[in-house]
Scaffold this motif. Structure first.
Motif, mmCIF file in Angstrom:
data_model
loop_
_atom_site.group_PDB
_atom_site.id
_atom_site.type_symbol
_atom_site.label_atom_id
_atom_site.label_comp_id
_atom_site.label_asym_id
_atom_site.label_seq_id
_atom_site.Cartn_x
_atom_site.Cartn_y
_atom_site.Cartn_z
ATOM 1 N N GLU A 3 -29.293 14.835 -125.572
ATOM 2 C CA GLU A 3 -29.920 14.609 -126.834
ATOM 3 C C GLU A 3 -31.066 13.330 -126.795
ATOM 4 O O GLU A 3 -30.518 12.246 -126.333
ATOM 5 N N LYS A 60 -33.503 15.955 -130.657
ATOM 6 C CA LYS A 60 -33.503 17.225 -129.970
ATOM 7 C C LYS A 60 -32.699 17.293 -128.816
ATOM 8 O O LYS A 60 -32.502 16.402 -127.966
ATOM 9 N N SER A 61 -31.993 18.529 -128.937
ATOM 10 C CA SER A 61 -30.944 18.532 -127.504
ATOM 11 C C SER A 61 -31.764 19.392 -126.599
ATOM 12 O O SER A 61 -32.814 20.254 -126.896
#
Length: 130
Positions: A27, A31-32
């Motif tokens: 991450e 956001k992953s």
């Protein structure tokens, strides 16, 4: 192996094998994303780098400009559902085959683009041209 300066080395031998040993979800900025753990072997020994799909895509774009006859096949981009386990595993297999084709191509395997891609000092979040 030629030492250019402290901490900066130039590999003069070719990569003998490159495989994707696994994946990991990371991450950054909320956001992953998935990183692919690329295990490399050469005469100087093994090392591992973590690369995102977009870095593979950037590598492929540059290799095709330099070597139009390169046969490696990149898996297609996918905007939604690209974190699903089944999709990630299919992409891992396709990228593994891509690396096999790349290492088998003497020109592509010794290119500055591939050398930048396999540089252990590069982050998984940066562009190869940085």
């Amino acid at each position: 192996l030629v030492v250019k300066s402290p901490g900066e080395m130039e590999r003069t031998n070719r990569v003998q094998s490159a495989t994707i040993a696994g994946t990991e979800v990371k991450e950054e900025g909320g956001k992953s994303f998935t990183v692919f753990k690329v295990e490399l072997r050469s005469e100087i020994g093994p090392w591992m780098v973590q690369r995102r799909y977009r870095q593979f895509h950037e590598l492929d774009t540059k290799l095709r400009e330099r070597y139009p006859s390169f046969v490696g096949k990149m898996p297609k981009k996918k905007m939604a559902g690209n974190m699903e386990a089944e999709f990630v595993e299919e992409r891992r297999k396709a990228l593994d085959k891509y690396l096999l084709d790349l290492v088998a191509d003497a020109g592509a395997a010794s290119s500055p683009e591939f050398r930048a891609f396999i540089d252990a000092n590069r982050s998984c979040s940066g562009r190869l041209s940085e």
